[in-house]
Design an enzyme around this catalytic site. Structure first.
Site, mmCIF file in Angstrom:
data_model
loop_
_atom_site.group_PDB
_atom_site.id
_atom_site.type_symbol
_atom_site.label_atom_id
_atom_site.label_comp_id
_atom_site.label_asym_id
_atom_site.label_seq_id
_atom_site.Cartn_x
_atom_site.Cartn_y
_atom_site.Cartn_z
ATOM 1 C CB CYS A 1 -0.229 -15.891 18.480
ATOM 2 S SG CYS A 1 -1.786 -14.712 18.932
ATOM 3 C CE LYS B 1 -5.425 -7.330 4.631
ATOM 4 N NZ LYS B 1 -5.026 -8.653 5.001
ATOM 5 C CB CYS C 1 -3.526 -15.058 23.777
ATOM 6 S SG CYS C 1 -3.716 -14.389 22.073
ATOM 7 C CG HIS D 1 -6.096 -16.906 19.902
ATOM 8 N ND1 HIS D 1 -4.835 -16.305 19.581
ATOM 9 C CD2 HIS D 1 -6.733 -17.154 18.728
ATOM 10 C CE1 HIS D 1 -4.709 -16.347 18.364
ATOM 11 N NE2 HIS D 1 -5.834 -16.906 17.715
ATOM 12 C CE LYS E 1 -0.480 0.856 13.085
ATOM 13 N NZ LYS E 1 -0.384 -0.365 13.333
ATOM 14 C CG HIS F 1 4.434 -1.659 2.165
ATOM 15 N ND1 HIS F 1 2.902 -1.858 1.938
ATOM 16 C CD2 HIS F 1 5.075 -2.194 3.052
ATOM 17 C CE1 HIS F 1 2.597 -2.629 2.850
ATOM 18 N NE2 HIS F 1 3.645 -2.757 3.786
ATOM 19 C CB CYS G 1 -0.402 -17.331 22.349
ATOM 20 S SG CYS G 1 -1.977 -17.695 21.718
ATOM 21 C CG HIS H 1 -0.429 -0.290 2.501
ATOM 22 N ND1 HIS H 1 0.483 0.767 3.153
ATOM 23 C CD2 HIS H 1 -0.661 -1.092 3.508
ATOM 24 C CE1 HIS H 1 0.894 0.426 4.238
ATOM 25 N NE2 HIS H 1 0.473 -0.765 4.659
HETATM 26 N N1 MSP Z 1 9.858 -7.504 6.637
HETATM 27 C C1 MSP Z 1 10.118 -6.480 7.403
HETATM 28 C C2 MSP Z 1 11.590 -5.602 7.123
HETATM 29 C C3 MSP Z 1 12.865 -6.385 7.080
HETATM 30 S S1 MSP Z 1 14.134 -5.329 6.409
HETATM 31 C C4 MSP Z 1 15.447 -6.162 6.643
HETATM 32 C C5 MSP Z 1 8.990 -5.222 7.480
HETATM 33 N N2 MSP Z 1 8.384 -5.493 6.527
HETATM 34 S S2 MSP Z 1 6.805 -4.724 6.380
HETATM 35 O O1 MSP Z 1 6.215 -5.102 4.975
HETATM 36 O O2 MSP Z 1 6.234 -4.709 7.604
HETATM 37 O O3 MSP Z 1 7.188 -3.190 5.925
HETATM 38 C C6 MSP Z 1 7.539 -2.265 6.821
HETATM 39 C C7 MSP Z 1 8.126 -0.920 6.014
HETATM 40 O O4 MSP Z 1 6.900 -0.681 5.102
HETATM 41 C C8 MSP Z 1 8.180 0.087 7.070
HETATM 42 O O5 MSP Z 1 9.515 0.009 7.595
HETATM 43 C C9 MSP Z 1 8.106 1.221 5.843
HETATM 44 O O6 MSP Z 1 9.096 1.345 5.197
HETATM 45 C C10 MSP Z 1 6.986 0.756 5.125
HETATM 46 N N3 MSP Z 1 5.491 1.341 5.602
HETATM 47 C C11 MSP Z 1 4.629 0.331 5.925
HETATM 48 N N4 MSP Z 1 3.411 1.111 6.480
HETATM 49 C C12 MSP Z 1 3.942 2.549 6.494
HETATM 50 C C13 MSP Z 1 3.234 3.564 7.115
HETATM 51 N N5 MSP Z 1 2.058 3.570 7.186
HETATM 52 N N6 MSP Z 1 3.754 4.816 6.775
HETATM 53 C C14 MSP Z 1 5.095 5.133 6.402
HETATM 54 N N7 MSP Z 1 5.858 3.826 5.869
HETATM 55 C C15 MSP Z 1 5.423 2.563 6.344
HETATM 56 O O7 MSP Z 1 8.823 -4.690 8.499
#
Ligand code: MSP
Length: 498
Positions: free
Chosen positions: A129, A313, A143, A146, A310, A21, A126, A18
């Site tokens: 989980c 879903k 938990c 759950h 925030k 990322h 848990c 989204h």
């Molecule tokens: N897989 C781990 C990272 C491992 S790196 C060795 C992870 N993945 S994640 O899919 O949860 O991605 C997290 C990253 O996505 C955040 O660190 C950020 O870069 C980005 N973001 C996800 N949601 C976000 C927001 N709502 N706002 C800004 N960036 C965010 O953690």
């Protein structure tokens, strides 16, 4: 020559990408394009994090194997990056053999060195989980999801000797003041390290979907220990430490890496603030244990909320960047995300704010400047070529240095602010000089004003391009020497929908 190596986090494939990322990946793309435009060789890495219990569960829910599931979501990430005009150099998946092999080799090296040792982990678990929880996560050891009591579990696990690196880390932060960025995040990390580091459990016996430990396959490597290594496995460490050298050399070639040292150490790991500790504490300690140089900078940006909430879903408020881009244009989205919020701070996404920004900065400031200038230039024949000097252009050259400083500090918002302050000056220059009126008494002076603007707009184009590549290309075309054409507005005004 050492390449400028910039990385995004590797994203979990348990759900689809989204705007959050996209934010990190776009930031890396902008920095990467900027560096490339300055003649710096760049290696820009992104990818996906594909092991662990959550991905296993997502696959199960979808009725497919974890690998099939990961293939699907990794493809969705690649698709989105294409749609967002992101030009990465390499995409690593933690299920790539080049990565798995490197993780296994790293593990055995640290085991042989004594920095990884076998022990027992006990905690409250848990079963539903399938995770350990402490009392802050599960008050009363029940938990919260759950509503079932946790069980005390004792499990054999390998530990990484994180505690051993406490002093070395503090010394490193002190000697490398740019490492923890932005600087306001540094204090929290130093305090955390000073408060005492515990050794870290780095294997699981209960998680099947993971990289098996070579010397003891009943254990799989903990997802974070696995994931962090991506930054070096993609940079070609495997060819140096794995047995099957030929395979890893071939993989490096495919990834555009000649030698590990041409790429590593990373210049910037760009991440979100919630995973800062992993990158600023655990990762450098792992590298110290390995005897590999540390990255130069770990930069954490803030978090986006949507209309104050925030993204989730359940709330159904997840912003799909592709939808916004399809409706309003990709470049305005790329621009908005980095102009609206200081890079490093949290931000709130709303369509009202987006449209306001679009109309003010893109339709009015930049779009109008370009069309006014070209419309007036049309009266004086072809657009000029060759060297040129004027006061406005001198200002632009000075600004170029300032922008470079901002880009190096990843102050992307400040770089844009500087460009837009010049755009404002240029619009005021037109308003003050009134070339259309001036032309009635002094044709040559009016033409000079226009020429000043054309040359300076060409500089503006260079700065705009990394943020808005298609817009930059279009501006370049419209401003190139030769006859002036009739063009549609770059950014037609948008109406705020009620
Ligand atoms: N897989 C781990 C990272 C491992 S790196 C060795 C992870 N993945 S994640 O899919 O949860 O991605 C997290 C990253 O996505 C955040 O660190 C950020 O870069 C980005 N973001 C996800 N949601 C976000 C927001 N709502 N706002 C800004 N960036 C965010 O953690």
């Amino acid at each position: 020559m050492k390449k400028f190596y910039i990385t995004t986090p590797i994203y979990y494939v348990n759900s689809y990408p989204h705007i959050g990322h996209s934010y990190t990946t776009l930031a890396c793309d902008i920095v990467s394009r900027y560096k490339k435009s300055r003649g710096v060789p760049v290696h820009f890495l992104t990818g996906t994090d594909e092991h662990g219990i959550n991905i296993e569960k997502a696959a199960q829910a979808a009725g497919v194997s974890p690998k099939e599931w990961a293939d699907k979501v990794a493809a969705a990430y690649k698709d989105l990056w294409k749609n967002l005009n992101i030009e990465y150099d390499d995409f690593i998946r933690t299920t790539d053999r080049r990565h798995e092999g490197t993780v296994q080799a790293v593990f055995e090296i640290l085991l042989a060195k004594g920095d990884i040792y076998l022990g027992h982990y006990s905690g409250m678990y848990c079963n539903s989980c399938e995770t350990y929880m402490d009392e802050t996560e599960a008050p009363g050891f029940v938990c919260p999801i759950h509503k079932k009591p946790l069980n005390e579990v004792k499990e054999e696990t390998y530990f990484f000797k994180l505690s051993k690196y406490q002093d070395a880390l503090l010394k490193f932060y002190e000697n490398n003041p740019d490492f923890l960025s932005p600087s306001f995040r540094g204090t929290e990390i130093s305090n955390f390290v000073k408060s005492g580091l515990k050794d870290l459990s780095v294997t699981r016996t209960k998680v099947a979907w993971g990289i098996p430990v070579l010397s003891n396959p009943a254990h799989t490597v903990y997802v974070w220990f696995d994931a962090l290594i991506n930054y070096v496995s993609a940079a070609g460490l495997g060819a140096k430490i794995c047995k099957d050298k030929a395979f890893f050399e071939m993989e490096n070639k495919k990834a555009g890496v000649k030698n590990f040292e041409d790429v590593w150490p990373a210049d910037v790991h760009l991440i979100g603030k919630e995973i800062y500790r992993f990158h600023a504490v655990i990762w450098p300690a792992m590298l110290m244990a390995l005897g590999v140089p540390l990255p130069k900078k770990v930069f954490a940006h803030g978090w986006w909320t949507v209309e104050g909430e925030k993204m989730s879903k359940t709330l159904g408020n997840i912003v799909d960047p592709k939808k916004v881009a399809d409706e309003y244009g990709l470049d305005p989205l790329r621009f908005f995300l980095f102009r609206e919020v200081p890079f490093g701070a949290d931000g709130d996404f709303s369509m009202d704010a987006f449209i306001r920004r679009y109309n003010a900065d893109l339709a009015n400031d930049l779009g109008n400047l370009l069309s006014r200038t070209l419309n007036m230039a049309a009266k004086y024949g072809d657009l000029p070529a060759g060297d040129y000097k004027c006061e406005l252009l001198e200002k632009a050259y000075k600004l170029d240095k300032e922008i470079e400083r901002h880009m190096d500090a990843l102050a992307l918002d400040k770089a844009l602010e500087a460009v837009w302050s010049l755009i404002g000056n240029m619009n005021r220059y037109i308003d003050d000089k009134k070339p259309w009126a001036l032309a009635k008494t002094d044709e040559a002076a009016a033409k000079t004003v226009i020429t000043d603007l054309i040359y300076t707009l060409r500089r503006v184009t260079d700065w705009v391009t990394p943020f808005m590549p298609a817009t930059g290309a279009e501006m370049k075309k419209r401003l190139s020497p030769g006859p002036v054409q009739k063009y549609a507005p770059l950014f037609p005004r948008l109406e705020i929908k009620k």
